[in-house]
Design a protein around this motif. Structure first.
Motif, short mmCIF file in Angstrom:
data_model
loop_
_atom_site.label_atom_id
_atom_site.label_comp_id
_atom_site.label_asym_id
_atom_site.label_seq_id
_atom_site.Cartn_x
_atom_site.Cartn_y
_atom_site.Cartn_z
N ILE A 91 5.65 9.81 2.87
CA ILE A 91 6.71 9.37 1.98
C ILE A 91 6.10 8.68 1.19
N ALA A 92 4.25 7.65 1.03
CA ALA A 92 4.07 6.78 0.43
C ALA A 92 3.87 7.27 -1.00
N ALA A 93 2.95 8.99 -1.04
CA ALA A 93 2.97 9.51 -2.13
C ALA A 93 4.40 9.83 -2.55
N GLY A 94 4.84 9.83 -2.55
CA GLY A 94 6.66 10.22 -2.62
C GLY A 94 6.69 8.80 -3.78
N GLY A 114 0.06 9.56 10.89
CA GLY A 114 -0.43 9.32 9.89
C GLY A 114 0.29 9.62 8.80
N ALA A 115 0.44 11.20 9.08
CA ALA A 115 0.36 11.96 7.83
C ALA A 115 2.10 11.73 7.23
N VAL A 116 3.28 11.36 8.47
CA VAL A 116 4.18 11.03 7.81
C VAL A 116 4.49 10.19 6.45
N SER A 123 -9.21 5.10 8.08
CA SER A 123 -10.21 6.16 8.48
C SER A 123 -9.95 7.83 8.85
N GLY A 124 -8.46 7.49 10.39
CA GLY A 124 -7.53 9.07 10.52
C GLY A 124 -7.35 9.44 9.59
N ASN A 125 -6.05 9.02 8.51
CA ASN A 125 -4.95 9.00 7.63
C ASN A 125 -6.14 9.50 5.62
N LEU A 126 -6.98 9.25 5.88
CA LEU A 126 -8.05 8.94 4.69
C LEU A 126 -9.03 9.82 4.23
N ALA A 127 -9.60 9.99 5.96
CA ALA A 127 -10.42 10.83 5.92
C ALA A 127 -11.09 11.68 6.35
N VAL A 128 -9.88 12.11 7.53
CA VAL A 128 -10.26 13.13 8.95
C VAL A 128 -9.22 13.58 8.47
N LEU A 143 -9.16 17.95 8.86
CA LEU A 143 -8.54 18.92 10.19
C LEU A 143 -7.19 19.68 9.68
N ASN A 144 -6.18 19.36 8.82
CA ASN A 144 -5.45 20.38 8.32
C ASN A 144 -4.90 20.96 6.94
N PRO A 145 -4.89 21.98 7.11
CA PRO A 145 -4.84 22.58 5.23
C PRO A 145 -4.01 23.17 5.15
N LYS A 146 -3.25 22.08 6.19
CA LYS A 146 -0.93 22.17 5.13
C LYS A 146 -0.97 21.47 4.78
N LEU A 147 -1.73 19.84 4.59
CA LEU A 147 -1.36 18.79 4.77
C LEU A 147 -0.84 18.26 3.36
#
Length: 336
Positions: A91-94, A85-87, A107-112, A116-120
């Motif tokens: 895109i939405a953030a930009g 869900g990060a991709v 829940s996965g891409n907002l809370a997890v 999980l990924n410090p390079k997010l």
């Protein structure tokens, strides 16, 4: 004290500058309120950060359909799957903060993902304005209809007899469909191999086809396949039984006391979207979610409508992030 012409002129200039700034702010606020009243006057893009067929996509399409009907404008679902869900979130953030690009988070891409990924490349409460939580519901443990297990305990016995030989699918590393089974493995003391997909829909398709034997799915996409006999449901992950399947036991009832996870979704806008506009969008989303037909559709799939305030949704994202951060540290999962 004598006031020189220069001093008086400086004071006058400052006063005029303050007046001009206030006037600009007032005009800007007025323009934003006018824009909010006219919203939407062109098509709206709704980013779903997973491939078609999964719960995020299903919820996004229902939201797009109902918002389009209510506001007499086109809402287009834009599936941008990948990286749990990060991709799609990146895109939405930009995207332009004008209300015409929204995103449905989970829940996965907002809370997890942030834990999980410090390079997010995105941060939920830094890069987005939460609009409202849309739904919440249990996950359901489903297996391929050909697997020789009719209960949670039979599945556990099978996995213990064949360590490392059973596979489970997920919507991607770090999603709740991944972490739910990892918690199950810890609680049951079994070794089951993780097979990550780009979305829950693809994983569910492969469970049906037998390429993987099981998964922990949101009820929304799984229920129709269970009813059709293509999947076998063994239990739900909520503390209480699901109203849509009252005869299906919880995992806690099935020999895993205290086991509980939920799957939830919500709508967000890019962080710089004007507050007048996000307030308008929030009001329309809540109105739509509280429609009896919308509630009935979600209830039929085992999901509860939430329709929270913007502030409550932000607080919920924060609390869920803290919870899953502790879980991820405890079981040592890292981004793949």
């Amino acid at each position: 004290m004598k006031v020189t012409h220069a001093t008086a002129g400086t004071a006058l200039s400052c006063a005029l500058a303050v007046f001009a700034t206030d006037a600009v702010h007032a005009a800007t606020s007025s323009d934003q309120r006018d824009e909010a009243r006219r919203y939407p006057n062109r098509p709206v893009r709704l980013i779903a950060p997973f491939v078609p067929g999964g719960p995020t996509d299903i919820i996004a399409r229902l939201v797009a359909q109902k918002m389009g009907e209510n506001l007499k404008q086109t809402f287009v679902v834009d599936n941008r799957g990948g990286a749990g869900g990060a991709v799609g979130m990146e895109i939405a953030a930009g995207a332009a903060p004008d209300g015409y690009t929204l995103v449905i988070g989970s829940s996965g891409n907002l809370a997890v993902n942030p834990a999980l990924n410090p390079k997010l490349q995105y941060y939920p409460l830094k890069d987005f304005q939460p609009l409202t939580q849309t739904t919440s519901g249990p996950q359901v443990l489903v297996i391929n209809a050909g697997v020789a297990a009719k209960s949670v305990q039979e599945l556990i016995a099978l996995a213990r007899a064949k360590p490392g030989q059973l596979n489970y699918g997920s919507g991607g590393t770090g999603t709740t469909t991944h972490l739910g089974v990892e918690l199950f493995k810890l609680a049951a003391g079994v070794d089951i191999v993780h097979v990550p997909y780009k979305g829950t829909g693809q994983a569910l398709t492969d469970v049906i086809g037998g390429q993987v034997q099981m998964m922990m799915s949101s009820m929304l996409p799984a229920v129709p396949h269970v009813k059709a006999g293509r999947l076998r449901a063994l239990g739900v992950t909520s503390a209480r039984r699901a109203a849509v399947y009252p005869d299906l036991p919880t995992l806690a009832e099935s020999g895993l006391p205290g086991f509980e996870t939920t799957s939830w979704h919500g709508m967000l806008a890019p962080v710089r979207t004007p507050r007048a506009l996000t307030g308008r969008i929030h009001a329309e989303l809540v109105k739509m979610l509280n429609q009896p037909d919308v509630k009935a559709i979600f209830a039929g799939q085992g999901m509860d409508v939430v329709a929270s305030t913007q502030e409550d949704f932000a607080a919920y994202i924060r609390s869920e992030s803290e919870k899953w951060t502790k879980v991820i540290k405890a079981i040592g999962i890292k981004a793949e």
